[in-house]
Design a protein around this motif. Structure first.
Motif, PDB file in Angstrom:
ATOM      1  N   LYS A 179      68.385  24.120  10.272  1.00 40.99           N
ATOM      2  CA  LYS A 179      67.231  23.633  11.031  1.00 40.99           C
ATOM      3  C   LYS A 179      66.529  22.518  10.266  1.00 40.99           C
ATOM      4  CE  LYS A 179      63.002  25.067  13.364  1.00 40.99           C
ATOM      5  NZ  LYS A 179      62.137  26.191  13.736  1.00 40.99           N
TER       6      LYS A 179
ATOM      7  N   ASN B 225      50.123  20.975  11.873  1.00 37.49           N
ATOM      8  CA  ASN B 225      49.862  22.117  12.750  1.00 37.49           C
ATOM      9  C   ASN B 225      50.657  23.319  12.251  1.00 37.49           C
ATOM     10  OD1 ASN B 225      49.496  23.990  14.753  1.00 37.49           O
ATOM     11  ND2 ASN B 225      50.428  22.755  16.376  1.00 37.49           N
TER      12      ASN B 225
ATOM     13  N   ASP C 195      50.829  26.177  13.250  1.00 36.50           N
ATOM     14  CA  ASP C 195      51.329  27.021  14.339  1.00 36.50           C
ATOM     15  C   ASP C 195      52.537  26.424  15.058  1.00 36.50           C
ATOM     16  OD1 ASP C 195      49.356  28.990  13.931  1.00 36.50           O
ATOM     17  OD2 ASP C 195      47.908  27.803  15.087  1.00 36.50           O
ATOM     18  N   ALA C 196      52.910  25.208  14.714  1.00 35.57           N
ATOM     19  CA  ALA C 196      54.053  24.557  15.370  1.00 35.57           C
ATOM     20  C   ALA C 196      55.359  25.245  14.979  1.00 35.57           C
ATOM     21  CB  ALA C 196      54.105  23.084  14.978  1.00 35.57           C
ATOM     22  N   ASP C 197      56.310  25.271  15.893  1.00 34.88           N
ATOM     23  CA  ASP C 197      57.608  25.911  15.653  1.00 34.88           C
ATOM     24  C   ASP C 197      58.378  25.277  14.497  1.00 34.88           C
ATOM     25  OD1 ASP C 197      57.224  27.743  17.665  1.00 34.88           O
ATOM     26  OD2 ASP C 197      58.287  26.536  19.163  1.00 34.88           O
ATOM     27  N   ASP C 198      58.140  23.989  14.245  1.00 31.37           N
ATOM     28  CA  ASP C 198      58.890  23.299  13.191  1.00 31.37           C
ATOM     29  C   ASP C 198      58.078  23.128  11.905  1.00 31.37           C
ATOM     30  OD1 ASP C 198      57.087  21.416  14.111  1.00 31.37           O
ATOM     31  OD2 ASP C 198      58.553  19.803  14.278  1.00 31.37           O
ATOM     32  N   TYR C 199      56.999  23.894  11.737  1.00 25.95           N
ATOM     33  CA  TYR C 199      56.180  23.772  10.530  1.00 25.95           C
ATOM     34  C   TYR C 199      56.774  24.554   9.358  1.00 25.95           C
ATOM     35  CZ  TYR C 199      52.167  24.010   7.397  1.00 25.95           C
ATOM     36  OH  TYR C 199      51.355  23.929   6.296  1.00 25.95           O
ATOM     37  N   TYR C 200      57.027  25.840   9.552  1.00 31.85           N
ATOM     38  CA  TYR C 200      57.576  26.692   8.492  1.00 31.85           C
ATOM     39  C   TYR C 200      59.082  26.809   8.730  1.00 31.85           C
ATOM     40  CZ  TYR C 200      58.038  30.633   5.258  1.00 31.85           C
ATOM     41  OH  TYR C 200      58.394  31.447   4.211  1.00 31.85           O
ATOM     42  N   VAL C 201      59.859  26.108   7.914  1.00 25.50           N
ATOM     43  CA  VAL C 201      61.311  26.058   8.113  1.00 25.50           C
ATOM     44  C   VAL C 201      61.988  26.763   6.950  1.00 25.50           C
ATOM     45  CG1 VAL C 201      63.312  24.560   8.427  1.00 25.50           C
ATOM     46  CG2 VAL C 201      61.091  23.884   9.371  1.00 25.50           C
TER      47      VAL C 201
END
Length: 98
Positions: free
Chosen positions: A50, A37, A39-45
Motif C-alpha cells: 500500500k 488528516n 482519520d484518512a484511510d491513507d494516513y496510517y500505512v
C-alpha cells in the motif's frame, strides 16, 4: 520495503533516542503538513505494498517506530519521529535541515 525495517534515529527531537536502533511499524503519511488528516484511510500505512502504491515515504511523513531493546525485541512504547530523522530516510532531507 520499509515496514518492519530496523534503522537508526539521527534526530534531536526525541530526548535520549539519538543513535538508538528503532523498528518501523508504519508511516504517518503527510503528518507534518498543516492539512494532515489522521482519520484518512491513507494516513496510517502499515503495509509495504500500500505504501508503494501511495508513492512511498516523503519528507512530510512521520514514522511509527519503537526502540529496539538489547535482546532484539521492541519496546511497547512507540515514537513518531520525522521520516528524515531516521537513517534510512535521511536522503529525503534538504541539505540545510540536518
Amino acid at each position: 520495503m520499509f515496514i518492519g525495517t530496523d534503522t537508526t534515529y539521527l534526530g534531536n527531537e526525541i530526548p535520549g533516542l539519538r543513535g538508538q536502533r528503532v523498528r518501523i511499524f508504519a508511516v504517518l503519511r503527510g503528518s507534518l503538513r498543516s492539512d494532515a488528516n489522521p482519520d484518512a484511510d491513507d494516513y496510517y500505512v502499515n503495509d509495504n505494498e500500500k505504501l508503494a502504491r501511495l508513492g512511498g515515504v516523503t519528507a512530510e511523513d512521520c514514522i511509527d517506530a519503537a526502540p529496539i531493546r538489547p535482546d532484539g525485541t521492541t519496546s511497547f512504547v512507540h515514537v513518531d519521529p520525522r521520516a528524515i530523522d531516521l537513517e534510512c530516510f535521511a536522503h529525503l532531507s534538504k541539505p540545510n535541515e540536518q
